[in-house]
Design a protein around this motif. Sequence first.
Motif, PDB file in Angstrom:
ATOM      1  N   PRO A  65       0.829  -1.208   0.000  1.00 13.72           N
ATOM      2  CA  PRO A  65       0.000   0.000   0.000  1.00 13.72           C
ATOM      3  C   PRO A  65       0.865   1.260   0.000  1.00 13.72           C
ATOM      4  O   PRO A  65       1.973   1.269   0.527  1.00 13.72           O
ATOM      5  CB  PRO A  65      -0.801  -0.129   1.305  1.00 13.72           C
ATOM      6  N   GLY A  66       0.354   2.281  -0.624  1.00 13.16           N
ATOM      7  CA  GLY A  66       1.051   3.567  -0.648  1.00 13.16           C
ATOM      8  C   GLY A  66       2.090   3.698  -1.741  1.00 13.16           C
ATOM      9  O   GLY A  66       2.569   4.784  -2.016  1.00 13.16           O
ATOM     10  N   GLY A  67       2.482   2.598  -2.354  1.00 15.43           N
ATOM     11  CA  GLY A  67       3.416   2.654  -3.465  1.00 15.43           C
ATOM     12  C   GLY A  67       4.871   2.837  -3.102  1.00 15.43           C
ATOM     13  O   GLY A  67       5.725   2.838  -3.978  1.00 15.43           O
ATOM     14  N   ASP A  68       5.198   3.022  -1.819  1.00 17.71           N
ATOM     15  CA  ASP A  68       6.597   3.170  -1.422  1.00 17.71           C
ATOM     16  C   ASP A  68       7.294   1.818  -1.465  1.00 17.71           C
ATOM     17  O   ASP A  68       6.757   0.820  -0.979  1.00 17.71           O
ATOM     18  CB  ASP A  68       6.707   3.744  -0.001  1.00 17.71           C
ATOM     19  N   ALA A  69       8.483   1.790  -2.038  1.00 20.27           N
ATOM     20  CA  ALA A  69       9.233   0.537  -2.131  1.00 20.27           C
ATOM     21  C   ALA A  69       9.610   0.060  -0.731  1.00 20.27           C
ATOM     22  O   ALA A  69      10.134   0.832   0.075  1.00 20.27           O
ATOM     23  CB  ALA A  69      10.482   0.720  -2.970  1.00 20.27           C
ATOM     24  N   PRO A  70       9.326  -1.206  -0.420  1.00 22.33           N
ATOM     25  CA  PRO A  70       9.694  -1.728   0.887  1.00 22.33           C
ATOM     26  C   PRO A  70      11.199  -1.961   0.976  1.00 22.33           C
ATOM     27  O   PRO A  70      11.879  -2.132  -0.031  1.00 22.33           O
ATOM     28  CB  PRO A  70       8.945  -3.059   0.954  1.00 22.33           C
ATOM     29  N   LYS A  71      11.705  -1.961   2.192  1.00 28.39           N
ATOM     30  CA  LYS A  71      13.107  -2.292   2.418  1.00 28.39           C
ATOM     31  C   LYS A  71      13.149  -3.745   2.884  1.00 28.39           C
ATOM     32  O   LYS A  71      12.699  -4.064   3.986  1.00 28.39           O
ATOM     33  CB  LYS A  71      13.730  -1.373   3.468  1.00 28.39           C
ATOM     34  N   VAL A  72      13.659  -4.626   2.027  1.00 33.90           N
ATOM     35  CA  VAL A  72      13.750  -6.045   2.358  1.00 33.90           C
ATOM     36  C   VAL A  72      15.003  -6.246   3.197  1.00 33.90           C
ATOM     37  O   VAL A  72      16.104  -5.876   2.787  1.00 33.90           O
ATOM     38  CB  VAL A  72      13.782  -6.914   1.081  1.00 33.90           C
ATOM     39  N   THR A  73      14.827  -6.824   4.379  1.00 31.85           N
ATOM     40  CA  THR A  73      15.945  -7.018   5.304  1.00 31.85           C
ATOM     41  C   THR A  73      16.452  -8.458   5.306  1.00 31.85           C
ATOM     42  O   THR A  73      17.582  -8.704   5.706  1.00 31.85           O
ATOM     43  CB  THR A  73      15.542  -6.619   6.737  1.00 31.85           C
ATOM     44  N   GLN A  74      15.631  -9.403   4.861  1.00 33.09           N
ATOM     45  CA  GLN A  74      16.040 -10.808   4.786  1.00 33.09           C
ATOM     46  C   GLN A  74      15.141 -11.500   3.783  1.00 33.09           C
ATOM     47  O   GLN A  74      13.932 -11.260   3.764  1.00 33.09           O
ATOM     48  CB  GLN A  74      15.917 -11.467   6.170  1.00 33.09           C
ATOM     49  N   VAL A  75      15.741 -12.348   2.938  1.00 40.36           N
ATOM     50  CA  VAL A  75      14.925 -13.077   1.966  1.00 40.36           C
ATOM     51  C   VAL A  75      15.591 -14.396   1.602  1.00 40.36           C
ATOM     52  O   VAL A  75      16.798 -14.451   1.389  1.00 40.36           O
ATOM     53  CB  VAL A  75      14.660 -12.229   0.690  1.00 40.36           C
ATOM     54  N   ASP A  76      14.803 -15.448   1.597  1.00 37.19           N
ATOM     55  CA  ASP A  76      15.217 -16.716   0.998  1.00 37.19           C
ATOM     56  C   ASP A  76      14.700 -16.671  -0.435  1.00 37.19           C
ATOM     57  O   ASP A  76      13.498 -16.548  -0.654  1.00 37.19           O
ATOM     58  CB  ASP A  76      14.600 -17.905   1.754  1.00 37.19           C
ATOM     59  N   GLY A  77      15.587 -16.736  -1.387  1.00 29.85           N
ATOM     60  CA  GLY A  77      15.202 -16.571  -2.781  1.00 29.85           C
ATOM     61  C   GLY A  77      15.577 -15.182  -3.255  1.00 29.85           C
ATOM     62  O   GLY A  77      16.612 -14.634  -2.886  1.00 29.85           O
ATOM     63  N   ASP A  78      14.699 -14.596  -4.060  1.00 28.16           N
ATOM     64  CA  ASP A  78      14.957 -13.296  -4.671  1.00 28.16           C
ATOM     65  C   ASP A  78      13.693 -12.453  -4.543  1.00 28.16           C
ATOM     66  O   ASP A  78      12.609 -12.981  -4.270  1.00 28.16           O
ATOM     67  CB  ASP A  78      15.322 -13.514  -6.135  1.00 28.16           C
ATOM     68  N   TYR A  79      13.797 -11.157  -4.777  1.00 33.60           N
ATOM     69  CA  TYR A  79      12.621 -10.296  -4.723  1.00 33.60           C
ATOM     70  C   TYR A  79      12.763  -9.160  -5.715  1.00 33.60           C
ATOM     71  O   TYR A  79      13.853  -8.848  -6.187  1.00 33.60           O
ATOM     72  CB  TYR A  79      12.398  -9.745  -3.312  1.00 33.60           C
ATOM     73  N   LYS A  80      11.625  -8.572  -6.020  1.00 28.24           N
ATOM     74  CA  LYS A  80      11.581  -7.411  -6.891  1.00 28.24           C
ATOM     75  C   LYS A  80      10.405  -6.546  -6.456  1.00 28.24           C
ATOM     76  O   LYS A  80       9.303  -7.063  -6.244  1.00 28.24           O
ATOM     77  CB  LYS A  80      11.395  -7.849  -8.346  1.00 28.24           C
ATOM     78  N   ALA A  81      10.634  -5.250  -6.330  1.00 23.25           N
ATOM     79  CA  ALA A  81       9.550  -4.318  -6.053  1.00 23.25           C
ATOM     80  C   ALA A  81       8.909  -3.936  -7.377  1.00 23.25           C
ATOM     81  O   ALA A  81       9.583  -3.450  -8.277  1.00 23.25           O
ATOM     82  CB  ALA A  81      10.069  -3.097  -5.324  1.00 23.25           C
ATOM     83  N   ASP A  82       7.628  -4.199  -7.507  1.00 22.80           N
ATOM     84  CA  ASP A  82       6.862  -3.871  -8.716  1.00 22.80           C
ATOM     85  C   ASP A  82       6.018  -2.641  -8.408  1.00 22.80           C
ATOM     86  O   ASP A  82       4.848  -2.747  -8.057  1.00 22.80           O
ATOM     87  CB  ASP A  82       5.991  -5.076  -9.111  1.00 22.80           C
ATOM     88  N   GLY A  83       6.656  -1.468  -8.515  1.00 19.89           N
ATOM     89  CA  GLY A  83       5.993  -0.213  -8.177  1.00 19.89           C
ATOM     90  C   GLY A  83       4.801   0.098  -9.057  1.00 19.89           C
ATOM     91  O   GLY A  83       3.824   0.678  -8.599  1.00 19.89           O
ATOM     92  N   ARG A  84       4.869  -0.293 -10.318  1.00 22.67           N
ATOM     93  CA  ARG A  84       3.781  -0.009 -11.251  1.00 22.67           C
ATOM     94  C   ARG A  84       2.480  -0.666 -10.785  1.00 22.67           C
ATOM     95  O   ARG A  84       1.405  -0.090 -10.894  1.00 22.67           O
ATOM     96  CB  ARG A  84       4.137  -0.497 -12.647  1.00 22.67           C
TER      97      ARG A  84
ATOM     98  N   GLY B 214       2.129  -1.895  -7.588  1.00 21.84           N
ATOM     99  CA  GLY B 214       2.015  -1.762  -6.145  1.00 21.84           C
ATOM    100  C   GLY B 214       2.140  -3.064  -5.381  1.00 21.84           C
ATOM    101  O   GLY B 214       1.339  -3.346  -4.502  1.00 21.84           O
ATOM    102  N   ARG B 215       3.175  -3.850  -5.726  1.00 23.20           N
ATOM    103  CA  ARG B 215       3.346  -5.120  -5.021  1.00 23.20           C
ATOM    104  C   ARG B 215       4.820  -5.503  -4.940  1.00 23.20           C
ATOM    105  O   ARG B 215       5.649  -5.029  -5.704  1.00 23.20           O
ATOM    106  CB  ARG B 215       2.539  -6.227  -5.685  1.00 23.20           C
ATOM    107  N   LEU B 216       5.103  -6.354  -4.003  1.00 23.59           N
ATOM    108  CA  LEU B 216       6.426  -6.916  -3.803  1.00 23.59           C
ATOM    109  C   LEU B 216       6.376  -8.358  -4.285  1.00 23.59           C
ATOM    110  O   LEU B 216       5.514  -9.124  -3.874  1.00 23.59           O
ATOM    111  CB  LEU B 216       6.791  -6.861  -2.314  1.00 23.59           C
ATOM    112  N   LEU B 217       7.275  -8.713  -5.202  1.00 28.34           N
ATOM    113  CA  LEU B 217       7.307 -10.069  -5.758  1.00 28.34           C
ATOM    114  C   LEU B 217       8.439 -10.851  -5.117  1.00 28.34           C
ATOM    115  O   LEU B 217       9.604 -10.489  -5.256  1.00 28.34           O
ATOM    116  CB  LEU B 217       7.507 -10.011  -7.274  1.00 28.34           C
TER     117      LEU B 217
END
Length: 122
Positions: free
Chosen positions: A24-43, A45-48
Amino acid sequence: RLQGEYELTTNIVLNDVTVAIPIPGGDAPKVTQVDGDYKADGRNGRLLWRLDLIDQSNKTGAMEFNVPGNIDPSAFFPVVVNFSSNKTLCDLEVLSVVSATDNKPYRYANQTVLSVEEYVIS
């Protein structure tokens, strides 16, 4: 701080797993730990959260992230999960193909694919 987790409870192997979490809000989250990979999809509004493979060697995993502000936790739902597998959940297998009229065997080939049309966590 928000955390997402998974746990594989069967012997199935999941391929190309993507967990889409609304941000929510469209601000990119700060990922502090992840198993695997991630991508911020701002267009959109979701974190993949992406994992190439989930099997018995990595049957649990997690991702932690922070978002600015004081946001109601329900705003991070629904979470949409996509994956595929070369094994079905009920482990069905075609052993032979025969004619219904004279019981003669037919040559055949098969390919087992499990794919998700819609898997949503609300």
